[in-house]
Scaffold this motif. Sequence first.
Motif, PDB file in Angstrom:
ATOM      1  N   HIS A  75       7.878   9.966   4.883  1.00 19.77           N
ATOM      2  CA  HIS A  75       8.054  10.845   3.342  1.00 19.77           C
ATOM      3  C   HIS A  75       8.885   9.540   2.299  1.00 19.77           C
ATOM      4  CE1 HIS A  75       9.639  12.949  -0.839  1.00 19.77           C
ATOM      5  NE2 HIS A  75      11.046  12.659   0.350  1.00 19.77           N
ATOM      6  N   HIS A  76       8.636   8.734   1.350  1.00 17.23           N
ATOM      7  CA  HIS A  76       8.592   8.243   0.563  1.00 17.23           C
ATOM      8  C   HIS A  76      10.389   8.604  -0.306  1.00 17.23           C
ATOM      9  CE1 HIS A  76       4.517   6.342   0.728  1.00 17.23           C
ATOM     10  NE2 HIS A  76       5.836   4.910   0.641  1.00 17.23           N
ATOM     11  N   VAL A  77      11.430   8.371  -0.323  1.00 15.19           N
ATOM     12  CA  VAL A  77      12.604   8.405  -0.696  1.00 15.19           C
ATOM     13  C   VAL A  77      12.909   8.103  -2.097  1.00 15.19           C
ATOM     14  CG1 VAL A  77      15.213   8.201  -0.128  1.00 15.19           C
ATOM     15  CG2 VAL A  77      13.873   7.972   1.777  1.00 15.19           C
ATOM     16  N   ILE A  78      12.242   7.372  -1.974  1.00 12.43           N
ATOM     17  CA  ILE A  78      11.519   6.990  -4.065  1.00 12.43           C
ATOM     18  C   ILE A  78      10.407   7.345  -4.395  1.00 12.43           C
ATOM     19  CG2 ILE A  78      11.812   5.359  -5.652  1.00 12.43           C
ATOM     20  CD1 ILE A  78      14.385   4.567  -4.559  1.00 12.43           C
ATOM     21  N   PRO A  79      10.006   8.071  -4.268  1.00  7.58           N
ATOM     22  CA  PRO A  79       8.545   8.497  -4.425  1.00  7.58           C
ATOM     23  C   PRO A  79       7.333   6.711  -5.371  1.00  7.58           C
ATOM     24  CG  PRO A  79       9.366   9.788  -5.877  1.00  7.58           C
ATOM     25  CD  PRO A  79      10.549   8.726  -5.760  1.00  7.58           C
ATOM     26  N   TRP A  80       6.762   7.107  -4.197  1.00  5.75           N
ATOM     27  CA  TRP A  80       5.617   5.476  -4.670  1.00  5.75           C
ATOM     28  C   TRP A  80       5.349   6.219  -5.996  1.00  5.75           C
ATOM     29  CZ3 TRP A  80      -0.115   4.496  -5.784  1.00  5.75           C
ATOM     30  CH2 TRP A  80      -0.002   3.133  -5.526  1.00  5.75           C
ATOM     31  N   HIS A  81       5.159   7.044  -6.464  1.00  7.48           N
ATOM     32  CA  HIS A  81       4.512   6.726  -7.828  1.00  7.48           C
ATOM     33  C   HIS A  81       5.392   6.510  -9.058  1.00  7.48           C
ATOM     34  CE1 HIS A  81       5.254  10.866  -7.904  1.00  7.48           C
ATOM     35  NE2 HIS A  81       6.141  10.931  -9.099  1.00  7.48           N
ATOM     36  N   LEU A  82       6.606   6.520  -8.721  1.00  6.07           N
ATOM     37  CA  LEU A  82       7.816   5.969  -9.286  1.00  6.07           C
ATOM     38  C   LEU A  82       8.161   4.967  -9.059  1.00  6.07           C
ATOM     39  CD1 LEU A  82       9.782   9.573  -9.751  1.00  6.07           C
ATOM     40  CD2 LEU A  82       8.262   8.040 -11.077  1.00  6.07           C
ATOM     41  N   GLY A  83       7.401   3.552  -7.700  1.00  7.54           N
ATOM     42  CA  GLY A  83       7.950   2.281  -7.512  1.00  7.54           C
ATOM     43  C   GLY A  83       9.029   2.258  -6.734  1.00  7.54           C
ATOM     44  N   GLY A  84       8.890   3.529  -6.076  1.00  3.67           N
ATOM     45  CA  GLY A  84       9.610   3.203  -4.891  1.00  3.67           C
ATOM     46  C   GLY A  84       7.933   2.701  -3.462  1.00  3.67           C
ATOM     47  N   LYS A 116       0.901  -0.644   0.032  1.00  5.27           N
ATOM     48  CA  LYS A 116       0.323   0.231  -0.183  1.00  5.27           C
ATOM     49  C   LYS A 116       0.726   1.295  -0.315  1.00  5.27           C
ATOM     50  CE  LYS A 116      -4.073  -2.256   1.830  1.00  5.27           C
ATOM     51  NZ  LYS A 116      -4.363  -2.390   3.293  1.00  5.27           N
ATOM     52  N   ARG A 117       0.223   2.734  -0.481  1.00  5.36           N
ATOM     53  CA  ARG A 117       0.751   3.483  -0.096  1.00  5.36           C
ATOM     54  C   ARG A 117       0.924   4.568   1.114  1.00  5.36           C
ATOM     55  NH1 ARG A 117      -1.453   9.526  -1.933  1.00  5.36           N
ATOM     56  NH2 ARG A 117       0.963  10.742  -2.521  1.00  5.36           N
ATOM     57  N   PHE A 118       0.202   3.754   1.834  1.00  5.62           N
ATOM     58  CA  PHE A 118       0.929   4.433   3.430  1.00  5.62           C
ATOM     59  C   PHE A 118       1.611   3.862   4.259  1.00  5.62           C
ATOM     60  CE2 PHE A 118      -2.950   6.591   1.392  1.00  5.62           C
ATOM     61  CZ  PHE A 118      -2.177   8.043   1.123  1.00  5.62           C
ATOM     62  N   PHE A 119       2.030   4.330   4.657  1.00  9.92           N
ATOM     63  CA  PHE A 119       2.732   3.867   5.821  1.00  9.92           C
ATOM     64  C   PHE A 119       2.505   3.153   6.920  1.00  9.92           C
ATOM     65  CE2 PHE A 119       6.382   5.794   3.489  1.00  9.92           C
ATOM     66  CZ  PHE A 119       7.447   4.906   3.634  1.00  9.92           C
ATOM     67  N   THR A 120       2.620   1.845   7.744  1.00 18.58           N
ATOM     68  CA  THR A 120       2.029   1.345   8.653  1.00 18.58           C
ATOM     69  C   THR A 120       1.899   2.317   9.902  1.00 18.58           C
ATOM     70  OG1 THR A 120       2.962  -0.251   8.977  1.00 18.58           O
ATOM     71  CG2 THR A 120       1.669  -0.820   7.285  1.00 18.58           C
ATOM     72  N   ARG A 121       1.234   1.616  10.817  1.00 19.44           N
ATOM     73  CA  ARG A 121       1.564   1.986  12.119  1.00 19.44           C
ATOM     74  C   ARG A 121       3.079   1.798  12.681  1.00 19.44           C
ATOM     75  NH1 ARG A 121      -3.027   2.199  17.455  1.00 19.44           N
ATOM     76  NH2 ARG A 121      -1.658   4.208  17.979  1.00 19.44           N
ATOM     77  N   ALA A 122       2.922   0.552  12.407  1.00 13.92           N
ATOM     78  CA  ALA A 122       4.646   0.072  12.684  1.00 13.92           C
ATOM     79  C   ALA A 122       5.263  -0.087  12.355  1.00 13.92           C
ATOM     80  CB  ALA A 122       4.349  -1.800  12.981  1.00 13.92           C
ATOM     81  N   ILE A 124      10.614   0.584   4.997  1.00 15.18           N
ATOM     82  CA  ILE A 124      10.998   1.169   6.332  1.00 15.18           C
ATOM     83  C   ILE A 124      12.434   2.445   6.012  1.00 15.18           C
ATOM     84  CG2 ILE A 124      10.032   1.154   8.264  1.00 15.18           C
ATOM     85  CD1 ILE A 124      12.509  -0.810   8.737  1.00 15.18           C
ATOM     86  N   ASP A 125      12.856   1.325   4.489  1.00 15.26           N
ATOM     87  CA  ASP A 125      14.358   1.178   3.922  1.00 15.26           C
ATOM     88  C   ASP A 125      13.939   2.515   2.681  1.00 15.26           C
ATOM     89  OD1 ASP A 125      15.880  -0.162   5.214  1.00 15.26           O
ATOM     90  OD2 ASP A 125      15.936  -1.916   3.334  1.00 15.26           O
ATOM     91  N   ASN A 126      12.735   3.145   2.614  1.00 14.35           N
ATOM     92  CA  ASN A 126      12.114   4.155   1.840  1.00 14.35           C
ATOM     93  C   ASN A 126      11.369   5.646   2.430  1.00 14.35           C
ATOM     94  OD1 ASN A 126      12.434   5.104  -0.729  1.00 14.35           O
ATOM     95  ND2 ASN A 126      10.397   4.415  -1.224  1.00 14.35           N
ATOM     96  N   GLY A 127      11.343   5.114   3.616  1.00 10.21           N
ATOM     97  CA  GLY A 127      10.784   6.074   4.658  1.00 10.21           C
ATOM     98  C   GLY A 127      11.798   6.887   5.521  1.00 10.21           C
ATOM     99  N   VAL A 128      11.849   8.451   5.957  1.00  7.60           N
ATOM    100  CA  VAL A 128      12.233   8.688   6.580  1.00  7.60           C
ATOM    101  C   VAL A 128      10.661   9.775   6.873  1.00  7.60           C
ATOM    102  CG1 VAL A 128      14.510   8.814   5.581  1.00  7.60           C
ATOM    103  CG2 VAL A 128      13.171  10.736   4.189  1.00  7.60           C
ATOM    104  N   LEU A 129      11.031  10.460   8.010  1.00  2.30           N
ATOM    105  CA  LEU A 129      10.294  11.487   8.772  1.00  2.30           C
ATOM    106  C   LEU A 129      11.638  12.780   8.266  1.00  2.30           C
ATOM    107  CD1 LEU A 129      10.330  10.342  12.138  1.00  2.30           C
ATOM    108  CD2 LEU A 129       8.341  10.336  10.806  1.00  2.30           C
ATOM    109  N   LEU A 130       9.926  13.863   8.004  1.00  2.00           N
ATOM    110  CA  LEU A 130      10.157  14.702   7.464  1.00  2.00           C
ATOM    111  C   LEU A 130       9.327  15.435   8.200  1.00  2.00           C
ATOM    112  CD1 LEU A 130      10.568  15.148   3.466  1.00  2.00           C
ATOM    113  CD2 LEU A 130      12.403  15.392   5.718  1.00  2.00           C
TER     114      LEU A 130
END
Length: 123
Positions: free
Chosen positions: A47-56, A14-20, A60-66
């Motif tokens: 935030h998706h480091v590699i955007p989700w719409h571009l296949g990211g 899914k596009r949105f990160f889970t609570r865990a 957790i290896d593609n998400g950072v807090l902003l």
Amino acid sequence: FGPNNEVLTLSTEKRFFTRAQRRAIAARDGGCTIPGCTIPAAWCEVHHVIPWHLGGKTNIDNGVLLCWYHHHSIDTSGWQIRMVKGKPEVRAPLCYDPTQTWRTTGNHRARPPGSRQARPPGA
């Protein structure tokens, strides 16, 4: 989990990160990934480091807090983010860092260990 008790993978299609996932990313980042920003993890977005719409991937290896501001201006502000061995690195815009050096974010914390939370006057 890895040998140092770090979360190795936790993903979803899914596009949105889970609570865990958010908890794991918050434990790693501690707050907004942009150096100098003091917004704590609870007030940040993932935030998706590699955007989700571009296949990211939504992992957790593609998400950072902003923080809200940095999340909504990341594509136009000149800040760049990449992941190296499961940890975020950032490169500041040319106006902040003429050397354009990639820097690890470490365990950025809004409140460094041992510091006290500010109390309102009269408290």
